[in-house]
Design an enzyme around this catalytic site. Structure first.
Site, PDB file in Angstrom:
ATOM      1  N   LYS A   1       0.846  -1.200   0.000  1.00  0.00           N
ATOM      2  CA  LYS A   1       0.000   0.000   0.000  1.00  0.00           C
ATOM      3  C   LYS A   1       0.880   1.248   0.000  1.00  0.00           C
ATOM      4  CE  LYS A   1      -3.943   1.829   2.744  1.00  0.00           C
ATOM      5  NZ  LYS A   1      -4.757   1.568   3.966  1.00  0.00           N
TER       6      LYS A   1
ATOM      7  N   SER B   1      -9.722   1.778   3.074  1.00  0.00           N
ATOM      8  CA  SER B   1      -8.800   2.514   2.240  1.00  0.00           C
ATOM      9  C   SER B   1      -7.796   1.646   1.495  1.00  0.00           C
ATOM     10  CB  SER B   1      -8.048   3.548   3.073  1.00  0.00           C
ATOM     11  OG  SER B   1      -7.147   2.927   3.978  1.00  0.00           O
TER      12      SER B   1
ATOM     13  N   SER C   1     -10.187  -0.752   6.989  1.00  0.00           N
ATOM     14  CA  SER C   1      -9.493  -0.533   5.721  1.00  0.00           C
ATOM     15  C   SER C   1      -8.867  -1.773   5.083  1.00  0.00           C
ATOM     16  CB  SER C   1      -8.412   0.542   5.877  1.00  0.00           C
ATOM     17  OG  SER C   1      -9.015   1.806   5.914  1.00  0.00           O
TER      18      SER C   1
END
Ligand SMILES: *[C@@H]1O[C@H](CO)[C@@H](O)[C@H](O)[C@H]1NC(C)=O
Length: 517
Positions: free
Chosen positions: A104, A189, A213
């Site tokens: 990420k 996210s 997330s």
């Protein structure tokens, strides 16, 4: 000290030898099928990096799951992995040896060449910033042999820019797209990580979670997410929101792949000393692989918080699917304890009432300023610099539309004062009288919930969860089943999740509208 990383590979190689040699297929490839193809010489790590780079080039213009690719760095690492494999003939290679991974975009990878990756949390303000060293989890992944291929997209600032930005959107990558139903949310996210795993852009990705997330994008993209107990994985070198709640975990297509990656990432890190020291006592002797037990549901007591989480329209697909799944779990020997209820669930689900928001706002400023201060070079050095950047930078064209209210509110905080202490006390009480109490009173091994619905219940206490694909709604959008438990209950959750996955095998790859490799 790195954990004993080497004990998994003999297992993987034994599995490889036991199965008949089948040609390597990139679609739905697992860590095990990749190792098998490496072992037979059918595939090299370089070849695999090239396949994934081509697939990303073909798919990502439509899906926006990837922010940056470091092809040169990845190919160089793949060549080193291939050379080591030849030299050592497989015997002593670490478990992710030569396996490409996407991390990420809030996780720092220092790298070495000109193609080094920028960790930006989706913000243009951080482009060109340079970490002094790898994040703790990246160090461990590299130590386990993984090849860092690139960064995955996310909601800017992990959803903490303001409440109005769309899930999976950032100025750096645009809008991440759900590969199953492009008009549906990818959720966030860690959207890019989940989309990339779902669309076979790579086998292994890393996400992060404060509150939902990892669980939510895993659910909406039909992949497996593990949100580890806070502190099991180091947050050093990661742009996080809350030290109380943030955790780094794998998003993959299978439970076993996610477990192999978890195994590689856990452990004490002096740069995140307190949390990783406390949590490292949960790491089982012999590692997590031993809990990939096909019979893992047998005898497990699993609680259903019926009223809080299972509210589907009568006759809906979800209602039928979960009824079937519960029957399957019972047939596999699980004891389901139904109709449980947490009286404070409404407060827990309201970030303002629970104290979660107040704590996050204060913790974000502290965490971000500390991350920025550790960078070797950076165009911005504080949250206040970032707010200025957003105000001045014309490229942030959606600024007016989306605003940055959380950043502004966070900047107005001043550390952990009396208000934050009260928030912490309230959260602790909600945990004690919520999950802790219901688990103990009913002697539960885990709770079960649909999708990411239990995200706040699990977030506020730093509790672990695993999401596994459970079905597809009438409009084709995937949904997951989530197993959560008390701190350190990963061994239990892995047994339950693996046994469930093997009995149901719900995941189907998305049907993509593009010509791919
Ligand atoms: C990181 O950002 C720098 C500065 O814009 C750029 O030159 C470099 O190519 C970026 N890295 C990658 C892997 O894209």
């Amino acid at each position: 000290m790195p954990p004993p990383l080497r004990h998994l590979l003999p297992l993987l190689l034994a599995a490889a030898a036991a199965s008949t040699a089948a040609a390597f297929v990139l679609e739905e490839a697992t860590v095990e099928s990749i190792h098998r193809a490496f072992a037979t010489g059918e595939l090299t790590s370089r070849g695999l990096v090239e396949l994934y780079v081509r697939r990303i080039a073909s798919l990502d213009p439509a899906l926006h799951a990837v922010v940056e690719i470091d092809a040169d760095g990845a190919l160089a690492a793949a060549d080193r992995a291939d050379a080591a494999r030849l030299e050592l003939e497989g015997a002593a290679l670490p478990p992710l040896h030569g396996i490409p991974v996407l991390i990420k975009d809030n996780i720092a990878a220092a790298g070495d060449g000109s193609g080094r990756l920028n960790a930006t949390a989706g913000s243009l303000a951080l482009v060109g910033s340079r970490p002094a060293r790898d994040a703790g989890v990246v160090e461990r992944l590299r130590c386990a042999g993984a090849v860092v291929l690139g960064t995955a997209s996310l909601s800017e600032w992990c959803n903490f820019r303001g409440p109005r930005i769309p899930a999976g959107w950032s100025p750096r990558a645009g809008q991440g797209i759900n590969p199953y139903v492009p008009s549906a949310t990818p959720c966030a996210s860690s959207s890019g990580s989940a989309i990339a795993a779902a669309a076979n852009m790579v086998a292994v990705t890393i996400g992060t979670e404060t509150d939902g997330s990892i669980m939510c994008p895993s659910s909406f993209n039909s992949v497996v997410g593990i949100k580890p107990t806070v502190g099991l994985t180091s947050r050093a070198g990661v742009i996080i929101i809350s030290p109380r709640m943030d955790t780094i975990g794998p998003i993959c297509r299978t439970v076993s792949d996610a477990v192999h990656v978890l195994e590689a990432m856990v452990g004490y890190d002096p740069r995140d000393a307190e949390a990783t020291r406390t949590a490292s006592r949960y790491i089982p002797k012999g590692g997590y692989g031993q809990f990939l037990n096909i019979d893992g549901l047998r005898g497990k007591r699993v609680g259903i918080l019926r009223k809080d989480f299972f509210r589907f329209a009568p006759g809906s697909i979800q209602e039928k699917v979960f009824r079937d799944h519960f029957n399957t779990m019972r047939q596999l020997g699980a004891i389901l304890v139904d109709n449980l209820e947490i009286p404070t669930m409404k407060v827990i689900n309201d970030a303002v009432q629970s104290g979660e928001r107040a704590l996050m706002l204060a913790e974000f400023k502290l965490s971000l300023n500390s991350y920025l201060s550790e960078l070797a070079t950076s165009p911005v050095r504080s949250l206040s610099d970032i707010i200025d950047f957003n105000n001045k930078n014309p490229v942030e064209e959606r600024m007016a539309e989306f605003g940055q209210s959380y950043l502004l509110q966070s900047e107005a905080t001043n550390g952990i004062g009396p208000a934050e202490e009260r928030a912490i006390a309230k959260l602790n009480k909600l945990c004690e009288e919520g999950l802790e109490k219901i688990m103990r009173a009913n002697q539960l091994d885990a709770i079960v919930a649909p999708g990411a619905s239990a995200h706040s219940l699990l977030a506020i206490g730093g509790y672990p969860a695993i999401t596994v694909p459970a079905g597809y709604a009438s409009n084709g959008v995937p949904f997951a089943i989530c197993f959560g438990g008390l701190k350190g209950s990963e061994p239990m959750l892995i047994e339950i999740a693996y046994s469930f996955e093997q009995a149901t095998k719900v995941r189907k790859p998305p049907i993509l509208q593009h010509s791919v490799i």
